[in-house]
Design a protein around this motif. Structure first.
Motif, mmCIF file in Angstrom:
data_model
loop_
_atom_site.group_PDB
_atom_site.id
_atom_site.type_symbol
_atom_site.label_atom_id
_atom_site.label_comp_id
_atom_site.label_asym_id
_atom_site.label_seq_id
_atom_site.Cartn_x
_atom_site.Cartn_y
_atom_site.Cartn_z
ATOM 1 N N SER A 1 6.109 20.509 0.036
ATOM 2 C CA SER A 1 6.076 19.482 1.081
ATOM 3 C C SER A 1 4.976 19.745 2.098
ATOM 4 N N TRP A 2 4.613 21.023 2.302
ATOM 5 C CA TRP A 2 3.606 21.363 3.304
ATOM 6 C C TRP A 2 2.174 21.182 2.791
ATOM 7 N N LEU A 3 2.002 21.028 1.480
ATOM 8 C CA LEU A 3 0.651 20.939 0.912
ATOM 9 C C LEU A 3 -0.041 19.674 1.398
ATOM 10 N N ASP A 4 -1.176 19.843 2.054
ATOM 11 C CA ASP A 4 -1.938 18.681 2.535
ATOM 12 C C ASP A 4 -2.458 17.911 1.330
ATOM 13 N N ARG A 5 -2.036 16.665 1.225
ATOM 14 C CA ARG A 5 -2.379 15.878 0.054
ATOM 15 C C ARG A 5 -3.888 15.703 -0.104
ATOM 16 N N PRO B 1 0.835 -1.211 0.000
ATOM 17 C CA PRO B 1 0.000 0.000 0.000
ATOM 18 C C PRO B 1 0.872 1.265 0.000
ATOM 19 N N VAL B 2 0.432 2.288 -0.745
ATOM 20 C CA VAL B 2 1.129 3.569 -0.796
ATOM 21 C C VAL B 2 0.393 4.535 0.120
ATOM 22 N N HIS B 3 1.064 4.949 1.199
ATOM 23 C CA HIS B 3 0.382 5.825 2.154
ATOM 24 C C HIS B 3 0.063 7.161 1.499
ATOM 25 N N TRP B 4 -1.141 7.632 1.710
ATOM 26 C CA TRP B 4 -1.625 8.835 1.028
ATOM 27 C C TRP B 4 -0.765 10.061 1.308
ATOM 28 N N ASP B 5 -0.203 10.153 2.510
ATOM 29 C CA ASP B 5 0.543 11.344 2.899
ATOM 30 C C ASP B 5 1.904 11.430 2.211
ATOM 31 N N SER B 6 2.352 10.322 1.602
ATOM 32 C CA SER B 6 3.654 10.309 0.942
ATOM 33 C C SER B 6 3.539 10.449 -0.576
ATOM 34 N N VAL B 7 2.331 10.610 -1.082
ATOM 35 C CA VAL B 7 2.105 10.666 -2.529
ATOM 36 C C VAL B 7 2.535 12.021 -3.093
ATOM 37 N N SER B 8 3.243 11.987 -4.205
ATOM 38 C CA SER B 8 3.578 13.216 -4.935
ATOM 39 C C SER B 8 2.869 13.248 -6.282
ATOM 40 N N LYS B 9 3.087 12.221 -7.108
ATOM 41 C CA LYS B 9 2.478 12.153 -8.433
ATOM 42 C C LYS B 9 1.286 11.207 -8.390
ATOM 43 N N PHE B 10 0.153 11.682 -8.906
ATOM 44 C CA PHE B 10 -1.049 10.850 -8.857
ATOM 45 C C PHE B 10 -2.013 11.214 -9.978
ATOM 46 N N THR B 11 -2.945 10.320 -10.226
ATOM 47 C CA THR B 11 -4.036 10.548 -11.158
ATOM 48 C C THR B 11 -5.323 10.062 -10.510
ATOM 49 N N ILE B 12 -6.450 10.416 -11.090
ATOM 50 C CA ILE B 12 -7.753 10.015 -10.557
ATOM 51 C C ILE B 12 -8.438 9.132 -11.592
ATOM 52 N N VAL C 1 -9.592 20.864 7.393
ATOM 53 C CA VAL C 1 -8.317 20.686 6.712
ATOM 54 C C VAL C 1 -8.006 21.880 5.827
ATOM 55 N N GLY C 2 -9.035 22.425 5.206
ATOM 56 C CA GLY C 2 -8.888 23.530 4.274
ATOM 57 C C GLY C 2 -10.076 23.548 3.339
ATOM 58 N N SER C 3 -9.953 24.255 2.213
ATOM 59 C CA SER C 3 -11.069 24.381 1.276
ATOM 60 C C SER C 3 -10.579 24.336 -0.160
ATOM 61 N N VAL C 4 -11.450 23.824 -1.016
ATOM 62 C CA VAL C 4 -11.250 23.878 -2.464
ATOM 63 C C VAL C 4 -12.305 24.820 -3.026
ATOM 64 N N PHE C 5 -11.909 25.715 -3.907
ATOM 65 C CA PHE C 5 -12.816 26.710 -4.464
ATOM 66 C C PHE C 5 -12.963 26.542 -5.974
ATOM 67 N N ARG C 6 -14.163 26.802 -6.426
ATOM 68 C CA ARG C 6 -14.436 26.976 -7.854
ATOM 69 C C ARG C 6 -14.738 28.448 -8.038
ATOM 70 N N GLY C 7 -13.888 29.186 -8.731
ATOM 71 C CA GLY C 7 -14.001 30.622 -8.819
ATOM 72 C C GLY C 7 -15.185 31.087 -9.646
ATOM 73 N N SER C 8 -15.613 32.303 -9.372
ATOM 74 C CA SER C 8 -16.682 32.928 -10.156
ATOM 75 C C SER C 8 -16.170 33.245 -11.551
ATOM 76 N N ALA C 9 -17.099 33.619 -12.440
ATOM 77 C CA ALA C 9 -16.718 33.940 -13.823
ATOM 78 C C ALA C 9 -15.726 35.090 -13.864
#
Length: 233
Positions: free
Chosen positions: A217-221, A16-27, A117-125
């Motif tokens: 490195s500080w970016l919460d995965r 298993p690859v621990h989520w906190d150690s991931v750098s490169k990924f796809t969905i 943890v934080g927020s993800v935003f979808r910006g206005s037009a």
């Protein structure tokens, strides 16, 4: 014994690859990086590259639990989990009820203990005139945004500096970039998100897959994962 064709090899087993150690990924759901038909599909997950026998395997690091519906979508919120059954929650991603009428959206992330943890935003037009549509906010750090290289100042300042044909030229350039900052030819351009002057994350198309690279490195995965899921699903 199998006659007439080669038996399908058993898929290799990976640690298993621990989520906190991931750098490169796809969905996605594909378990291999290939376009050929018959590729084994699995659960929707944050996937990382693993190589075995000359084949690139896409191994889950975190699982995406979308709301149950006829047409599952991440827009209404979702969960990120460490296991496929969903018993080990990494975070919940919920659409903020205070979403603005201008088309902007805010998704808040909370861990299993209810801490934000934080927020993800979808910006206005209007905000998308100067930066990529999706951006991040992590406590303790400047916002993580992908501004267009030609955009200097806020959206209001840019519009205030333009008039007549110049305004038409700017708007035309923005429309030509498409909603997500790519061109309209169907080939999205690479995106670089920065926090202040530091590159925090990038994304680019490689073959038929869109890959994300967490650079800071500080970016919460979990924030990086959530942004990618919202962009793709």
């Amino acid at each position: 014994m199998v006659f007439g064709r080669k038996a399908e090899a058993e898929p290799p087993s990976f640690e298993p690859v621990h989520w906190d150690s991931v750098s490169k990924f796809t969905i996605g759901t594909a378990s291999r990086s290939t376009t050929r038909r018959g590729t084994v599909q699995g659960p929707l997950a944050v996937r990382v590259e693993k190589h075995a026998g000359g084949v690139v395997h896409l191994v889950p690091s975190a699982y995406v639990a979308l709301p149950a519906s006829e047409k599952p979508s991440a827009e209404a919120g979702f969960r990120l989990c460490e296991d496929e059954t969903g018993s080990r929650l990494l975070c919940s991603v919920t659409l903020d009820a205070g979403t603005e009428e201008d088309g902007s959206r805010r998704y808040r992330l909370h861990d299993g203990q209810g801490q934000e943890v934080g927020s993800v935003f979808r910006g206005s037009a209007s905000r998308r005139l100067v930066q990529h549509g999706w951006w991040l906010e992590q406590p303790g750090h400047p916002e993580v945004v992908a501004r267009y290289h030609w955009a200097k100042g806020s959206a209001g300042q840019i519009l205030g500096r333009t008039a007549g044909k110049a305004l038409g030229s700017v708007v035309g350039s923005v429309m030509g970039l498409g909603a997500e900052g790519g061109d309209t030819s169907g080939a999205p351009k690479p995106v670089t998100w920065k926090s202040g002057e530091q590159v925090a994350m990038t994304s680019a198309l490689s073959g038929h897959l869109k890959w994300y690279l967490a650079r800071a490195s500080w970016l919460d995965r979990r924030l990086a994962f959530a942004l990618a899921v919202l962009r793709e699903y």
